[in-house]
Motif scaffolding. Sequence first.
Motif, mmCIF file in Angstrom:
data_model
loop_
_atom_site.group_PDB
_atom_site.id
_atom_site.type_symbol
_atom_site.label_atom_id
_atom_site.label_comp_id
_atom_site.label_asym_id
_atom_site.label_seq_id
_atom_site.Cartn_x
_atom_site.Cartn_y
_atom_site.Cartn_z
ATOM 1 N N THR A 195 -8.029 -11.491 -30.629
ATOM 2 C CA THR A 195 -8.001 -10.054 -30.348
ATOM 3 C C THR A 195 -9.021 -9.711 -29.279
ATOM 4 O O THR A 195 -10.196 -10.076 -29.390
ATOM 5 C CB THR A 195 -8.305 -9.233 -31.620
ATOM 6 N N ALA A 196 -8.583 -9.012 -28.239
ATOM 7 C CA ALA A 196 -9.490 -8.486 -27.228
ATOM 8 C C ALA A 196 -10.161 -7.241 -27.812
ATOM 9 O O ALA A 196 -9.488 -6.251 -28.109
ATOM 10 C CB ALA A 196 -8.726 -8.141 -25.954
ATOM 11 N N GLU A 197 -11.486 -7.341 -27.985
ATOM 12 C CA GLU A 197 -12.242 -6.219 -28.592
ATOM 13 C C GLU A 197 -13.398 -5.884 -27.658
ATOM 14 O O GLU A 197 -14.400 -6.599 -27.615
ATOM 15 C CB GLU A 197 -12.775 -6.610 -29.973
ATOM 16 N N HIS A 198 -13.242 -4.810 -26.907
ATOM 17 C CA HIS A 198 -14.273 -4.450 -25.930
ATOM 18 C C HIS A 198 -14.198 -2.963 -25.621
ATOM 19 O O HIS A 198 -13.252 -2.265 -26.009
ATOM 20 C CB HIS A 198 -14.107 -5.272 -24.650
ATOM 21 N N LYS A 205 -1.581 -16.369 -29.580
ATOM 22 C CA LYS A 205 -1.149 -15.008 -29.906
ATOM 23 C C LYS A 205 -2.277 -14.031 -29.578
ATOM 24 O O LYS A 205 -3.384 -14.154 -30.099
ATOM 25 C CB LYS A 205 -0.756 -14.928 -31.367
ATOM 26 N N LEU A 206 -1.983 -13.068 -28.728
ATOM 27 C CA LEU A 206 -3.003 -12.145 -28.229
ATOM 28 C C LEU A 206 -2.764 -10.738 -28.767
ATOM 29 O O LEU A 206 -1.633 -10.230 -28.731
ATOM 30 C CB LEU A 206 -2.986 -12.123 -26.708
ATOM 31 N N ALA A 207 -3.837 -10.115 -29.251
ATOM 32 C CA ALA A 207 -3.773 -8.760 -29.782
ATOM 33 C C ALA A 207 -4.821 -7.881 -29.105
ATOM 34 O O ALA A 207 -5.769 -8.372 -28.479
ATOM 35 C CB ALA A 207 -4.000 -8.773 -31.298
ATOM 36 N N TYR A 208 -4.652 -6.576 -29.244
ATOM 37 C CA TYR A 208 -5.603 -5.610 -28.698
ATOM 38 C C TYR A 208 -6.036 -4.676 -29.821
ATOM 39 O O TYR A 208 -5.269 -4.396 -30.749
ATOM 40 C CB TYR A 208 -4.966 -4.803 -27.564
ATOM 41 N N MET A 209 -7.261 -4.177 -29.740
ATOM 42 C CA MET A 209 -7.823 -3.329 -30.795
ATOM 43 C C MET A 209 -7.448 -1.862 -30.574
ATOM 44 O O MET A 209 -7.605 -1.332 -29.473
ATOM 45 C CB MET A 209 -9.346 -3.483 -30.826
ATOM 46 N N THR A 251 -7.270 0.254 -17.361
ATOM 47 C CA THR A 251 -7.793 -0.863 -16.568
ATOM 48 C C THR A 251 -8.264 -2.002 -17.457
ATOM 49 O O THR A 251 -7.991 -3.176 -17.180
ATOM 50 C CB THR A 251 -8.952 -0.377 -15.673
ATOM 51 N N ALA A 252 -8.992 -1.651 -18.525
ATOM 52 C CA ALA A 252 -9.547 -2.684 -19.407
ATOM 53 C C ALA A 252 -8.456 -3.487 -20.105
ATOM 54 O O ALA A 252 -8.526 -4.721 -20.185
ATOM 55 C CB ALA A 252 -10.472 -2.034 -20.435
ATOM 56 N N MET A 253 -7.445 -2.794 -20.607
ATOM 57 C CA MET A 253 -6.345 -3.478 -21.287
ATOM 58 C C MET A 253 -5.641 -4.463 -20.360
ATOM 59 O O MET A 253 -5.352 -5.599 -20.730
ATOM 60 C CB MET A 253 -5.328 -2.455 -21.801
ATOM 61 N N ALA A 254 -5.367 -4.000 -19.140
ATOM 62 C CA ALA A 254 -4.646 -4.836 -18.182
ATOM 63 C C ALA A 254 -5.498 -6.024 -17.728
ATOM 64 O O ALA A 254 -4.988 -7.140 -17.564
ATOM 65 C CB ALA A 254 -4.223 -3.996 -16.981
ATOM 66 N N GLN A 255 -6.796 -5.790 -17.550
ATOM 67 C CA GLN A 255 -7.687 -6.857 -17.103
ATOM 68 C C GLN A 255 -7.721 -8.005 -18.117
ATOM 69 O O GLN A 255 -7.610 -9.173 -17.752
ATOM 70 C CB GLN A 255 -9.100 -6.316 -16.879
ATOM 71 N N VAL A 277 -1.453 -5.837 -32.505
ATOM 72 C CA VAL A 277 -2.460 -4.786 -32.512
ATOM 73 C C VAL A 277 -3.332 -4.981 -33.745
ATOM 74 O O VAL A 277 -2.815 -5.116 -34.862
ATOM 75 C CB VAL A 277 -1.823 -3.380 -32.564
ATOM 76 N N GLU A 278 -4.634 -5.026 -33.530
ATOM 77 C CA GLU A 278 -5.575 -5.022 -34.649
ATOM 78 C C GLU A 278 -6.048 -3.590 -34.844
ATOM 79 O O GLU A 278 -6.381 -2.898 -33.868
ATOM 80 C CB GLU A 278 -6.760 -5.942 -34.354
ATOM 81 N N LEU A 279 -6.088 -3.135 -36.080
ATOM 82 C CA LEU A 279 -6.434 -1.744 -36.361
ATOM 83 C C LEU A 279 -7.907 -1.610 -36.734
ATOM 84 O O LEU A 279 -8.387 -2.270 -37.660
ATOM 85 C CB LEU A 279 -5.576 -1.210 -37.505
#
Length: 270
Positions: A243-246, A2-6, A254-258, A39-41
């Motif tokens: 979670t991708a946190e960068h 399970k993948l999330a984004y910040m 670009t960063a989200m898609a990468q 989504v991580e908040l």
Amino acid sequence: MKLAYMYATPEVAPAHVTAIQGDAAACFARIRELGYEGVELLVRDPRAIDHGLIERQLADAGLAMPAVCTGEVYGEDGLSLADPDPARRAKTLERMIAAMDLAARFGAMVNVGRMRGRYQDGIEPARTEAWVSEGMQAAADARPTTRIVLEPVNRHYANFLMRTAEAARFVRRLGRSNIGLMLDLAHITIEGEVHRESVAEAGDLFWHYHVCDSDRKAVGHGEWDIAAALNDLDAIGYDGWITAEHFQIPDAKTAMAQSIRWLNGHYHKH
């Protein structure tokens, strides 16, 4: 997996943070469109957020919310559980409980990273550790059905509880079943730990994970062996959130898609 984004909530000041910022509905729609499931908040003061609105926005986008990150409680407002001033420690605890109330709507966890604070000159380390212990236990007891995850944080942001084994011992001493650990590839790598050993040291306390590439770039835009790290998670049967946190370099789109492209590519090989 399970993948999330910040995503940084609106009360977080526009800044160079490891999260996307902007209109929540638009950000959530883009995150979902790219293929993330959650989504991580990243919050500063959850009391300033319309909890019902953000719940509806996440539902409209078809996204889960696995965790609330409290880094900007310390980063922006300088509040920590280790503050020598009892009034400021109490204010920090209030923020923590507010974050837990937000998280409870989603069955999510709340992270304690920089917000734990630091050792300070002139104060015995044991005193600082006691303040942090008391604060975390108080939060855990105030909301016993909501989980807390302590994050080992590298030397550039902290001066204690930096390594996984140390953090695991600390959590076990707290004696609360709703306190565990989250691991972050960046902190593990910067501290020079062997990733698979960190995962083993966390053991059954390992509940959540953050990933980025070197220099806090999007996944696959740096030099770290992220495939090896993710294989370590697979080896223990980890089935929690990643979670991708960068930083949003060169830009958020670009960063989200990468990151999602690289992560999906890795898991589709298996």
